[in-house]
Design a protein around this motif. Structure first.
Motif, PDB file in Angstrom:
ATOM      1  N   ARG A  55      30.830 -49.253  12.476  1.00  0.00           N
ATOM      2  CA  ARG A  55      30.644 -48.243  11.272  1.00  0.00           C
ATOM      3  C   ARG A  55      29.000 -48.082  11.127  1.00  0.00           C
ATOM      4  NH1 ARG A  55      34.517 -50.974   7.243  1.00  0.00           N
ATOM      5  NH2 ARG A  55      36.419 -50.136   8.016  1.00  0.00           N
ATOM      6  N   LEU A  56      28.143 -49.147  11.402  1.00  0.00           N
ATOM      7  CA  LEU A  56      26.575 -48.988  11.161  1.00  0.00           C
ATOM      8  C   LEU A  56      26.039 -47.774  11.928  1.00  0.00           C
ATOM      9  CD1 LEU A  56      25.540 -52.602  10.445  1.00  0.00           C
ATOM     10  CD2 LEU A  56      25.257 -50.426   8.822  1.00  0.00           C
ATOM     11  N   VAL A  57      26.680 -47.870  13.352  1.00  0.00           N
ATOM     12  CA  VAL A  57      26.421 -47.179  14.276  1.00  0.00           C
ATOM     13  C   VAL A  57      26.764 -45.638  14.072  1.00  0.00           C
ATOM     14  CG1 VAL A  57      26.562 -46.592  16.795  1.00  0.00           C
ATOM     15  CG2 VAL A  57      26.263 -49.094  16.198  1.00  0.00           C
ATOM     16  N   HIS A  58      27.767 -45.693  13.724  1.00  0.00           N
ATOM     17  CA  HIS A  58      28.683 -44.392  13.360  1.00  0.00           C
ATOM     18  C   HIS A  58      27.643 -43.748  12.186  1.00  0.00           C
ATOM     19  CE1 HIS A  58      31.037 -41.140  11.513  1.00  0.00           C
ATOM     20  NE2 HIS A  58      31.406 -41.021  12.501  1.00  0.00           N
ATOM     21  N   ASP A  59      27.369 -44.436  11.434  1.00  0.00           N
ATOM     22  CA  ASP A  59      26.734 -44.040  10.082  1.00  0.00           C
ATOM     23  C   ASP A  59      24.997 -43.766  10.269  1.00  0.00           C
ATOM     24  OD1 ASP A  59      28.979 -44.028   8.768  1.00  0.00           O
ATOM     25  OD2 ASP A  59      28.508 -46.315   7.805  1.00  0.00           O
ATOM     26  N   CYS A  60      24.501 -44.521  11.052  1.00  0.00           N
ATOM     27  CA  CYS A  60      23.194 -44.445  11.469  1.00  0.00           C
ATOM     28  C   CYS A  60      22.627 -43.528  12.482  1.00  0.00           C
ATOM     29  CB  CYS A  60      22.537 -45.869  11.777  1.00  0.00           C
ATOM     30  SG  CYS A  60      22.790 -46.864   9.996  1.00  0.00           S
ATOM     31  N   CYS A  61      23.690 -43.288  13.461  1.00  0.00           N
ATOM     32  CA  CYS A  61      23.282 -42.478  14.404  1.00  0.00           C
ATOM     33  C   CYS A  61      23.533 -40.827  14.112  1.00  0.00           C
ATOM     34  CB  CYS A  61      23.696 -42.852  15.634  1.00  0.00           C
ATOM     35  SG  CYS A  61      22.921 -44.289  16.118  1.00  0.00           S
ATOM     36  N   ASP A  86      16.535 -55.263  14.637  1.00  0.00           N
ATOM     37  CA  ASP A  86      15.675 -54.826  13.638  1.00  0.00           C
ATOM     38  C   ASP A  86      16.024 -55.843  12.358  1.00  0.00           C
ATOM     39  OD1 ASP A  86      13.875 -53.041  11.945  1.00  0.00           O
ATOM     40  OD2 ASP A  86      15.680 -52.617  11.041  1.00  0.00           O
ATOM     41  N   GLU A  88      15.979 -55.342   9.053  1.00  0.00           N
ATOM     42  CA  GLU A  88      16.473 -54.798   8.106  1.00  0.00           C
ATOM     43  C   GLU A  88      17.991 -54.381   8.440  1.00  0.00           C
ATOM     44  OE1 GLU A  88      16.509 -50.400   5.961  1.00  0.00           O
ATOM     45  OE2 GLU A  88      14.437 -51.349   6.550  1.00  0.00           O
ATOM     46  N   LEU A  89      18.129 -54.017   9.679  1.00  0.00           N
ATOM     47  CA  LEU A  89      19.537 -53.993  10.072  1.00  0.00           C
ATOM     48  C   LEU A  89      20.242 -55.255  10.135  1.00  0.00           C
ATOM     49  CD1 LEU A  89      21.984 -52.490  11.155  1.00  0.00           C
ATOM     50  CD2 LEU A  89      20.976 -52.654  13.703  1.00  0.00           C
ATOM     51  N   LYS A  92      21.674 -56.061   6.812  1.00  0.00           N
ATOM     52  CA  LYS A  92      22.778 -55.320   6.662  1.00  0.00           C
ATOM     53  C   LYS A  92      24.062 -55.976   6.862  1.00  0.00           C
ATOM     54  CE  LYS A  92      20.703 -50.614   5.909  1.00  0.00           C
ATOM     55  NZ  LYS A  92      20.972 -49.246   6.486  1.00  0.00           N
TER      56      LYS A  92
END
Length: 100
Positions: A55-61, A86, A88-89, A92
């Motif tokens: 989800r993070l990859v999808h939301d951030c890229c 990172d 910060e990541l 999350k």
């Protein structure tokens, strides 16, 4: 791992998690994976981690293809290698995994 002999081993479940997350398994394999996840806290946690990362990859890229360095790190993680991410990541991810 659960005691059920129909249940796949943790290694086999881990190998199928991305297919499970992407809904690419047949109904009998889905049932086996779900059964294992309900009896194995380690695999269940891994499932939630993989799902959150996806989800993070999808939301951030916002580009069509993930950057090469990101794809390489994901492949290293999938192979069980430790990678630097990172901070910060990482925060999350840790926040998303609380309660896992």
């Amino acid at each position: 791992m659960g005691e059920n002999t129909d249940c796949l081993s943790c290694v086999e479940i881990t190998a199928r998690l991305h297919l499970y997350i992407d809904r690419e398994l047949d109904s009998s394999e889905i049932e086996i994976v779900q059964q294992h996840l309900t009896t194995c806290p380690g695999c269940e946690c891994r499932f939630y981690l993989d799902e959150k990362i996806k989800r993070l990859v999808h939301d951030c890229c916002v580009i069509e293809r993930a950057p090469r360095h990101l794809r390489e790190k994901i492949m290293r993680i999938a192979k069980g290698e430790q990678v630097e991410i990172d901070p910060e990541l990482a925060m999350k991810i840790h926040a998303d995994l609380e309660g896992c």
